[in-house]
Design a protein around this motif. Structure first.
Motif, short mmCIF file in Angstrom:
data_model
loop_
_atom_site.label_atom_id
_atom_site.label_comp_id
_atom_site.label_asym_id
_atom_site.label_seq_id
_atom_site.Cartn_x
_atom_site.Cartn_y
_atom_site.Cartn_z
N ALA A 124 14.07 11.13 -1.04
CA ALA A 124 12.94 11.38 -1.96
C ALA A 124 12.54 12.75 -2.15
CB ALA A 124 11.77 10.30 -1.70
N TYR A 125 12.31 13.40 -0.99
CA TYR A 125 11.51 14.84 -1.02
C TYR A 125 12.27 15.72 -0.37
CZ TYR A 125 7.93 11.69 -2.86
OH TYR A 125 7.26 10.83 -3.71
N GLN B 38 6.65 7.95 6.81
CA GLN B 38 7.03 6.59 6.57
C GLN B 38 7.86 6.42 5.13
OE1 GLN B 38 3.61 3.68 6.79
NE2 GLN B 38 3.03 4.86 8.81
N MET B 39 7.31 7.16 4.03
CA MET B 39 7.95 6.92 3.01
C MET B 39 9.51 7.65 3.09
SD MET B 39 5.40 8.32 0.13
CE MET B 39 3.69 7.69 -0.14
N PHE C 7 12.68 2.94 -4.27
CA PHE C 7 11.72 2.88 -2.86
C PHE C 7 11.58 1.62 -2.78
CE2 PHE C 7 7.59 3.25 -0.98
CZ PHE C 7 7.85 3.93 -0.01
N GLN C 8 11.09 0.71 -3.73
CA GLN C 8 10.81 -0.71 -3.76
C GLN C 8 11.80 -1.53 -2.89
OE1 GLN C 8 8.87 -1.16 -7.58
NE2 GLN C 8 7.10 -1.61 -6.29
N ARG D 80 0.72 -1.19 -0.03
CA ARG D 80 0.14 -0.14 -0.02
C ARG D 80 0.72 1.28 -0.10
NH1 ARG D 80 -4.45 1.21 4.58
NH2 ARG D 80 -3.92 3.32 4.69
N LEU D 81 1.92 1.27 0.67
CA LEU D 81 2.96 2.48 0.94
C LEU D 81 3.57 2.55 -0.71
CD1 LEU D 81 3.58 4.55 2.92
CD2 LEU D 81 5.72 3.10 3.50
#
Length: 107
Positions: free
Chosen positions: A59-60, A51-52, A105-106, A4-5
């Motif tokens: 990432a950001y 969490q990301m 990310f994965q 889901r994330l």
């Protein structure tokens, strides 16, 4: 739950890339949140973004911005290498870089 994330991350990338085609300014989290929720049909909160960033800290870029008489979270892509920028919209990653970011990310 991790899947889901991953799905939310992909939608966040899409929503932020789209926002960056319209403006070079950082995107407001509230607008991104609405887009991610529309795409995933699931709740998306600052906790999910946190969490990301735990999984993929680069990432950001996150900033608190004063807008409309309140504090808002502003989100931008974190990009250090010019070779990964979109030639027409340098404030966002190229399509190849977006695919690579999702794969990272994965991983």
């Amino acid at each position: 739950r991790l899947q889901r994330l991953v799905s939310q991350f992909g939608c966040m990338e899409t929503a932020l890339a789209f926002a960056k085609t319209r403006s070079a300014q950082p995107a407001q989290f509230a607008a991104l949140q609405a887009s991610v929720q529309d795409l995933t049909r699931r709740d998306f909160t600052l906790s999910h973004l946190r969490q990301m960033l735990t999984i993929f800290p680069d990432a950001y870029t996150i900033e608190w911005a004063w807008k409309d008489d309140k504090w808002n979270v502003a989100v931008s892509f974190c990009m250090s290498d010019d070779s990964h920028r979109d030639s027409q919209h340098p404030e966002r990653p190229s399509p190849t870089a977006l695919r690579n970011r999702k794969a990272e990310f994965q991983a």
